[in-house]
Enzyme design. Structure first.
Site, PDB file in Angstrom:
ATOM      1  N   ASP A 154       0.829  -1.203   0.000  1.00  0.00           N
ATOM      2  CA  ASP A 154       0.000   0.000   0.000  1.00  0.00           C
ATOM      3  C   ASP A 154       0.865   1.256   0.000  1.00  0.00           C
ATOM      4  O   ASP A 154       2.053   1.212   0.354  1.00  0.00           O
ATOM      5  CB  ASP A 154      -0.910   0.012   1.230  1.00  0.00           C
ATOM      6  CG  ASP A 154      -2.020  -1.023   1.138  1.00  0.00           C
ATOM      7  OD1 ASP A 154      -2.300  -1.481   0.016  1.00  0.00           O
ATOM      8  OD2 ASP A 154      -2.603  -1.371   2.181  1.00  0.00           O
ATOM      9  N   LYS A 171      -3.030   2.932  -2.825  1.00  0.00           N
ATOM     10  CA  LYS A 171      -4.328   3.414  -2.369  1.00  0.00           C
ATOM     11  C   LYS A 171      -4.127   4.473  -1.299  1.00  0.00           C
ATOM     12  O   LYS A 171      -3.662   4.193  -0.207  1.00  0.00           O
ATOM     13  CB  LYS A 171      -5.170   2.267  -1.819  1.00  0.00           C
ATOM     14  CG  LYS A 171      -5.541   1.243  -2.875  1.00  0.00           C
ATOM     15  CD  LYS A 171      -6.472   0.186  -2.330  1.00  0.00           C
ATOM     16  CE  LYS A 171      -7.829   0.773  -2.042  1.00  0.00           C
ATOM     17  NZ  LYS A 171      -8.789  -0.228  -1.556  1.00  0.00           N
ATOM     18  N   MET A 188      -8.826   7.577  10.215  1.00  0.00           N
ATOM     19  CA  MET A 188      -9.192   8.259   8.962  1.00  0.00           C
ATOM     20  C   MET A 188     -10.175   9.406   9.192  1.00  0.00           C
ATOM     21  O   MET A 188     -11.161   9.549   8.469  1.00  0.00           O
ATOM     22  CB  MET A 188      -9.760   7.249   7.954  1.00  0.00           C
ATOM     23  CG  MET A 188      -8.740   6.213   7.497  1.00  0.00           C
ATOM     24  SD  MET A 188      -9.433   4.910   6.459  1.00  0.00           S
ATOM     25  CE  MET A 188     -10.075   3.779   7.702  1.00  0.00           C
TER      26      MET A 188
END
Length: 455
Positions: free
Chosen positions: A237, A259, A372
């Protein structure tokens, strides 16, 4: 270099603790070990050695392969002179300038032995390297090496390609299944099953879903490190730092599936297809994910694709960012009498029902760890308060948890909701709950407005 001593003597002149240290080393050989000293001070009874308490005599070096001198004085000087006159390799303990050879630091995983040495003047470095290797190698690796030795002839008969044989042995020494089977006494059966799998013409590869931790390479698990060294391909990632990816085998192919928020160079469906295709080609694929693969890592979707394709896989846990953030700030996310539980959730995309549920959990005393949510932190804090959470609820935020460049912020839901905060770059963990106040936030930046006071 290994030195043949079978059927000969290793003579140690000295009866002190330094001599005992050398006995611990050389008693594992097939030589006859003899200790000679006028004063036997150390206890050698735990070892199959001959102890002679008298002055050294030149004839003591008859049929000697190696000589160690571990004391000073007349006997030591005579032993050194006699060894040199006879051309017998000599080691004078802690005097590198007088040594013909040095004894290495040993990593013992019998029957596998690893020796680490330097050019005589840096023994501490060799010991440090030994400690690193000790940590990297499973304690069972010696037993696995014995399994490999027992299979050697069959492997050569069944697998003719050298590269294919290497892949089998690499799989053998890194397989968690074989290691677990060896512990229960079924190691030979598991090794045979693995060999059959590698001999099969339609044998497929394997995918390891590996947690890379929060980004600091020294928080990678030993199992993850071993498997990265065995992978043919590393699919990683965007959040996994280069320093962690570079811990893989030098010649492994590296694929960045990139990503990141607002920019997906690979869709999840494309990643699923990629790892299935690579493993279907017989490759060993390290699917390297930030944090823990089972925590907001979409591992469930990848596992479903692998199961559907009949691809073997295993999951290697990693240090999730919330746990690294708790460690960075000494925040006990569960605390007796304060917080009986710990909730990990993603703030990005949370709806009103999520916020209402979280507010109730925070009011009940549970600690929230929100992933997040950095860009919407103020909005989330305000909505939690609107749904009943106390404005005075402590808040702690860690950006780049587990890394050298981490930064921390502290305050309350009220102070966080008062306006947009200029956070440093990087992923953030937002802690919400009464237990946060027990953490060490003394050096953190204070959020504007009302904040809790750190003792």
């Amino acid at each position: 270099m290994s030195y043949k001593v079978q059927g000969q003597r290793i003579v140690i002149v000295g009866g002190n603790d330094e001599a005992l240290n050398k006995v611990r080393l050389v008693s594992k050989t097939t030589a006859t070990v003899v200790i000679i000293s006028r004063h036997i001070e150390a206890d050698f009874r735990a070892f199959a050695v001959e102890v002679i308490e008298r002055a050294f005599a030149p004839s003591d070096l008859d049929n000697a392969a190696l000589v160690f001198v571990a004391e000073e004085g007349e006997d030591a000087e005579l032993a050194k002179a006699e060894a040199r006159a006879r051309g017998i390799p000599l080691n004078v303990v802690d005097v590198p300038a007088e040594c013909d050879f040095y004894t290495p630091s040993i990593v013992d995983r019998a029957p596998l032995t690893i020796a680490i040495s330097t050019e005589g003047d840096a023994p501490v470095l060799a010991r440090l390297v030994r400690a690193r290797i000790e940590a990297m190698l499973s304690p069972r690796i010696g037993k696995i090496a014995s399994l490999a030795g027992g299979l050697r002839q069959r492997v050569e008969n069944l697998i003719h390609d050298g590269a294919a044989r290497r892949r089998f042995y690499e799989a053998l020494v890194t397989s968690p299944q074989v290691e677990a089977a060896e512990i229960s006494g079924q190691g030979a059966e598991a090794a045979e099953a693995l060999l059959t799998q590698h001999v099969s013409a339609d044998a497929k590869g394997v995918v390891w879903l590996i947690g890379a931790g929060p980004g600091s390479e020294d928080l990678l698990t030993l199992r993850a490190q071993r498997l990265l060294q065995e992978a043919d391909v590393i699919v990683h990632d965007q959040l996994v730092p280069t320093v962690v990816v570079d811990m893989g085998r030098r010649d492994a192919e590296r694929i960045d599936v990139g990503k990141a928020k607002g920019h997906h160079s690979f869709s999840q469906a494309q990643i699923n297809t990629l790892i299935v295709r690579l493993a279907g080609q017989g490759k060993r694929v390290a699917r390297l994910k930030s944090g823990d693969p089972m925590v907001f890592g979409r591992a469930g979707e990848e596992i479903a694709a692998l199961r559907k394709a009949g691809i073997a896989y295993s999951v290697v846990p990693g240090v999730s960012a919330a746990l690294a953030a708790a460690a960075d700030t000494a925040t006990p996310v569960t605390l007796r009498g304060v917080s009986s539980g710990f909730i990990m959730a993603t703030a990005h995309g949370a709806d009103d029902s999520d916020l209402r549920h979280w507010a109730a959990l925070a009011q009940s005393g549970l600690t929230l760890a929100l992933y997040m949510g950095k860009s919407i932190a103020s909005d989330v804090a305000g909505r939690l308060v609107a749904h009943g959470a106390s404005p005075a609820t402590p808040v702690g935020i860690v950006v780049n948890a587990g890394r050298a460049d981490k930064s921390t912020y502290s305050g309350t839901l009220a102070s966080l909701s008062s306006g947009q905060v200029a956070f440093s770059d990087g992923p953030a963990i937002i802690f919400v709950g009464e237990a946060v106040e027990a953490g060490d936030w003394a050096d953190s930046a204070q959020l504007a407005g009302m904040s809790f006071k750190v003792a």
